[in-house]
Design a protein around this motif. Structure first.
Motif, PDB file in Angstrom:
ATOM      1  N   GLN A  82       0.817  -1.219   0.000  1.00 14.91           N
ATOM      2  CA  GLN A  82       0.000   0.000   0.000  1.00 14.91           C
ATOM      3  C   GLN A  82       0.848   1.265   0.000  1.00 14.91           C
ATOM      4  N   ASP A  83       2.159   1.081  -0.212  1.00 11.89           N
ATOM      5  CA  ASP A  83       3.069   2.221  -0.102  1.00 11.89           C
ATOM      6  C   ASP A  83       2.843   3.235  -1.223  1.00 11.89           C
ATOM      7  N   PRO A  84       2.611   4.522  -0.881  1.00 14.75           N
ATOM      8  CA  PRO A  84       2.338   5.522  -1.927  1.00 14.75           C
ATOM      9  C   PRO A  84       3.499   5.689  -2.917  1.00 14.75           C
ATOM     10  N   GLU A  85       4.722   5.517  -2.431  1.00 19.37           N
ATOM     11  CA  GLU A  85       5.874   5.676  -3.316  1.00 19.37           C
ATOM     12  C   GLU A  85       5.884   4.588  -4.396  1.00 19.37           C
ATOM     13  N   LEU A  86       5.645   3.355  -3.950  1.00 16.54           N
ATOM     14  CA  LEU A  86       5.620   2.236  -4.895  1.00 16.54           C
ATOM     15  C   LEU A  86       4.445   2.378  -5.866  1.00 16.54           C
ATOM     16  N   ILE A  87       3.265   2.635  -5.313  1.00 18.87           N
ATOM     17  CA  ILE A  87       2.080   2.771  -6.165  1.00 18.87           C
ATOM     18  C   ILE A  87       2.257   3.942  -7.125  1.00 18.87           C
TER      19      ILE A  87
ATOM     20  N   PHE B  22       6.289   5.776  12.530  1.00 16.74           N
ATOM     21  CA  PHE B  22       6.339   7.133  11.984  1.00 16.74           C
ATOM     22  C   PHE B  22       5.391   7.242  10.780  1.00 16.74           C
ATOM     23  N   VAL B  23       5.474   6.253   9.886  1.00 22.67           N
ATOM     24  CA  VAL B  23       4.641   6.277   8.686  1.00 22.67           C
ATOM     25  C   VAL B  23       3.160   6.142   9.055  1.00 22.67           C
ATOM     26  N   LYS B  40      18.048  14.988  -0.045  1.00 23.49           N
ATOM     27  CA  LYS B  40      17.083  13.937  -0.396  1.00 23.49           C
ATOM     28  C   LYS B  40      15.772  14.175   0.354  1.00 23.49           C
ATOM     29  N   SER B  41      14.664  13.913  -0.314  1.00 27.29           N
ATOM     30  CA  SER B  41      13.404  14.051   0.396  1.00 27.29           C
ATOM     31  C   SER B  41      12.513  12.852   0.097  1.00 27.29           C
ATOM     32  N   ALA B  42      11.553  12.587   0.992  1.00 29.45           N
ATOM     33  CA  ALA B  42      10.666  11.440   0.819  1.00 29.45           C
ATOM     34  C   ALA B  42       9.273  11.786   1.295  1.00 29.45           C
ATOM     35  N   ASN B  43       8.313  11.086   0.762  1.00 29.84           N
ATOM     36  CA  ASN B  43       6.944  11.160   1.231  1.00 29.84           C
ATOM     37  C   ASN B  43       6.882  10.490   2.611  1.00 29.84           C
ATOM     38  N   ALA B  44       6.467  11.222   3.625  1.00 35.68           N
ATOM     39  CA  ALA B  44       6.469  10.690   4.986  1.00 35.68           C
ATOM     40  C   ALA B  44       5.436   9.585   5.180  1.00 35.68           C
ATOM     41  N   LYS B  45       4.535   9.408   4.209  1.00 35.38           N
ATOM     42  CA  LYS B  45       3.545   8.338   4.328  1.00 35.38           C
ATOM     43  C   LYS B  45       4.004   7.065   3.625  1.00 35.38           C
ATOM     44  N   SER B  46       5.237   7.090   3.117  1.00 32.08           N
ATOM     45  CA  SER B  46       5.762   5.926   2.406  1.00 32.08           C
ATOM     46  C   SER B  46       6.862   5.261   3.223  1.00 32.08           C
ATOM     47  N   ILE B  48       8.740   2.923   2.244  1.00 28.95           N
ATOM     48  CA  ILE B  48       9.905   2.781   1.365  1.00 28.95           C
ATOM     49  C   ILE B  48      10.697   4.092   1.332  1.00 28.95           C
ATOM     50  N   GLY B  49       9.967   5.201   1.172  1.00 30.74           N
ATOM     51  CA  GLY B  49      10.630   6.493   1.102  1.00 30.74           C
ATOM     52  C   GLY B  49      11.347   6.823   2.399  1.00 30.74           C
ATOM     53  N   VAL B  50      10.653   6.630   3.513  1.00 33.82           N
ATOM     54  CA  VAL B  50      11.232   6.979   4.802  1.00 33.82           C
ATOM     55  C   VAL B  50      12.462   6.127   5.094  1.00 33.82           C
ATOM     56  N   MET B  51      12.348   4.813   4.832  1.00 30.63           N
ATOM     57  CA  MET B  51      13.480   3.948   5.139  1.00 30.63           C
ATOM     58  C   MET B  51      14.671   4.248   4.237  1.00 30.63           C
ATOM     59  N   SER B  52      14.394   4.623   2.979  1.00 32.24           N
ATOM     60  CA  SER B  52      15.513   4.826   2.068  1.00 32.24           C
ATOM     61  C   SER B  52      16.336   6.057   2.427  1.00 32.24           C
TER      62      SER B  52
END
Lengths: 584, 86
Positions: A82-87, B22-23, B40-46, B48-52
């Motif tokens: 459900q991850d927004p980044e992946l989707i 956090f997510v 670098k920036s990431a979507n805080a609801k992701s 994958i983004g946060v961990m990366s």
């Protein structure tokens, strides 16, 4: 197509001959057809929902079958799905057109997994595998595979019959093995992994052979290929010719006959011809190995290494997680004694969350009890978890690598503190839990009398004791010849520890490899050792041997051996005498 | 649109369980929330983004939020990063 031999690490003994079932996540029939971006997006959404509900089912089933901890992985997968980044990435790819949902999923998950696997952190690299796993699941849902009934589908998809097979895989994750029908598996062969990988532990628990770490060469194996798997030698033989096949069939028959012949010893006590009884236990590194211990009639767990809980992860296991693992072993062993060793870890292991510095001499450095006494919170957490488990069985506590009386006392002070915390909170534990220590540092062996005074039991760890006493790293081939279990110094140290323990009425056991050596057992028995602990696969042979020996005669043998001047002479005497003994 | 600089105080840094929490916390807000570390920036609801971003203990990060509940979101997430999960 000739015979191919591949060498790996023998992770579970025995020989299996069967057809291969190559455990490949299906990637062979990916559709190439490209529909409109809107249609592809809709296909992706449907597959995503299907995958999500499949994961929810898998999570629930696994939680019921194997427990919360094993199920957590599927919850993590649901979050990734459900991850927004992946989707978002997949949607961007699809919107651009000229690409189908399959390809977009593959590209997006592939790129993210590559990004993660390039990171330094081990935890992140493991997440790369999770992302790939999620990608495969989406692909398979796009193929409209049904994930609801996994055991059935896995078999049907591959068109394999219900005959027993050898599972061949890159690696088997808990989420894979949860899908396998273990009743139909004759062995495991994997490309990666070591002796404590999930498939190795599972194979030992099932009592079937496993060879791990076979590498790239394993990719030559195809579904249905005939395979010989020799878990004792760590060898896989692909498409054996007739001669080899018949030789392995003979070996397998011998192995099975020997296994069957030994099986009757599972039900019997460990007692010498003249009625001297000793305790024969097993060493385990994972709670799932209890089953194998029960199968061979292990009289307890002489050493439960707690390290597995701390390895391959990004953060410290909390008290609850540790408690669940210790309790599982205590309960599975049904009242038989379980000796839990506190954390034995140091600079040679990479535990990112511990911030351990790499050391020039990790085996002489900051490790085991030294580290635990320095990091009181970590140690107290483990002590509380072990204490809580003591309420559910016969649990004993053991400290590793004690060298001084001060360390022993400091550890016990913290134990008292842990007991007090639990008592205040009204949490049940065994207040009379037995506490002992490993004798593996020569200083502790020489001063064992000081420890025997107030320890409930002593356990000799020969692997380290020999290395430290002879100042020899057994992994260093140039000096490994100095690793001599029968060196007079070692025999004297062992004798001294046993005598000191007995002077104070304490039991003393051994949990190093020496305890399962058929040559050493008669000698150790004669020296008065009370308990032997070894891998479950060695228990039956050891029990058979001990039941054929006479305690009185072994006492004399030990006296004679202690007078000899070197390992070779000792071994010669033992070989001579035990042969006579067994033939008599 | 608001933003806030925060020094992370999480013993294990922002991954594994803390990252998940956090997510989950961020997802509860309707605002668009970002996490910035260096360039670098990431979507805080992701997750994958946060961990990366691999944010370690003691590092400074920037939180950005844009939406009707941006103020509350920033306060809550900043507190999480500064004081830990539980």
């Amino acid at each position: 197509m000739g015979t191919v031999r591949v060498h790996g690490i023998g992770a579970s003994a025995g020989i299996a001959i069967a057809r291969a079932q190559v455990w490949k996540k299906q990637d062979q029939k990916i559709s190439q057809e490209v529909r409109s971006p809107e249609e592809e997006l809709a296909r992706f959404k449907t597959a995503s929902e299907l995958a999500l509900s499949g994961l929810a089912t898998l999570y629930e089933e696994t939680r019921l079958r194997l427990g919360q901890k094993e199920a957590d992985i599927f919850q993590a997968h649901m979050m990734l799905l459900q991850d927004p980044e992946l989707i978002g990435q997949i949607e961007v790819l699809l919107a651009a057109g000229n690409i189908n949902a399959e390809a977009a999923v593959q590209q997006a998950t592939g790129e993210l997994a590559t990004l993660f696997s390039s990171l330094e952190d081990e935890y992140m690299r493991e997440r790369a595998a999770d992302i790939r796993d999620v990608g495969q699941r989406l692909l398979s849902c796009l193929q409209e595979a049904v994930w609801g009934n996994l055991q059935g589908t896995a078999r049907e998809e591959k068109g394999t019959s219900l005959d027993a097979v050898i599972v061949v895989a890159h690696d088997l994750s808990p989420s894979d093995t949860a899908q396998l029908d273990t009743g139909l598996i004759k062995g495991f062969a994997t490309q990666i992994g070591g002796g404590t990988s999930h498939s190795a532990v599972m194979a030992r628990a099932l009592g079937i052979p496993a060879v791990v770490g076979l590498g790239q060469a394993l990719e030559q194996v195809e579904d249905g290929d005939l395979i010989v798997l020799d878990g004792t030698a760590g060898l896989l033989c692909l498409r054996p010719d007739e001669e080899e096949l018949s030789s392995y069939e003979q070996k397998r028959a011998d192995w099975l006959r020997e296994k069957k012949r030994q099986a009757r010893w599972a039900e019997l006590p460990t007692v010498t011809q003249d009625g001297h009884r000793v305790e024969l236990g097993a060493n385990i590194g994972h709670p799932d190995e209890c089953r194998a211990v029960q199968q061979v009639g292990g009289e307890g767990i002489g050493l439960f290494r707690s390290e597995f809980l701390f390895m391959n992860r990004a953060s410290m296991p909390d008290e609850e997680e540790q408690f669940q693992a210790y309790r599982q072993v205590a309960q599975d062993m049904n009242g038989k004694p379980v000796v839990i060793r506190t954390l034995d870890i140091g600079g040679d292991k990479e535990l990112p969350y511990m911030n351990l510095q790499s050391e020039l001499n990790p085996f002489l450095g900051y490790r085991a009890i030294r580290l635990c006494l320095d990091r009181e919170e970590l140690f107290l957490t483990q002590l509380r978890a072990i204490l809580r488990a003591s309420h559910y069985g016969s649990v004993k506590l053991m400290y590793p690598m004690i060298a001084t009386l001060e360390e022993w006392r400091a550890a016990n002070r913290l134990l008292a503190e842990a007991k007090e915390t639990l008592a205040r909170a009204g949490i049940p534990f065994d207040p009379a839990i037995e506490v002992g220590l490993m004798i593996e540092v020569p200083a502790a062996a020489l001063a064992s009398e000081l420890f025997a005074r107030d320890a409930d039991f002593l356990s000799i760890g020969t692997n380290d004791l020999i290395q430290y006493t002879l100042a020899c790293d057994r992994m260093n081939e140039q000096v490994s010849g100095l690793y001599q279990p029968f060196h007079p110094a070692i025999l004297r140290l062992i004798r001294q520890v046993i005598d000191a323990a007995h002077r104070y009425g304490r039991r003393v056991s051994m949990c190093g490899e020496m305890a399962s050596d058929p040559l050493a057992i008669p000698l150790l028995l004669g020296m008065g050792l009370d308990g032997f602990s070894m891998s479950a696969s060695s228990v039956l042979a050891a029990r058979e041997l001990i039941n054929h020996l006479s305690f009185e005669e072994m006492k004399e043998l030990a006296e004679a051996a202690l007078k000899l001047e070197g390992q070779e002479q000792v071994k010669a005497l033992l070989l001579e005498r035990t042969r006579v003994q067994i033939n008599a | 649109m608001r933003e806030k600089q925060v020094v992370v105080h999480l013993p294990q840094g922002l991954h594994a369980r803390p990252a998940t929490l956090f997510v989950k916390t961020a997802t509860a807000f309707s605002s668009e929330i970002g996490l910035v570390k260096g360039d670098k920036s990431a979507n805080a609801k992701s997750i994958i983004g946060v961990m990366s971003l691999a944010v370690a203990n003691g590092e400074t990060v920037k939180l950005t939020a844009d939406g009707s509940d941006e103020e509350e979101a920033l306060d809550k997430l900043a507190a999480f990063l500064e004081q830990g999960a539980e």
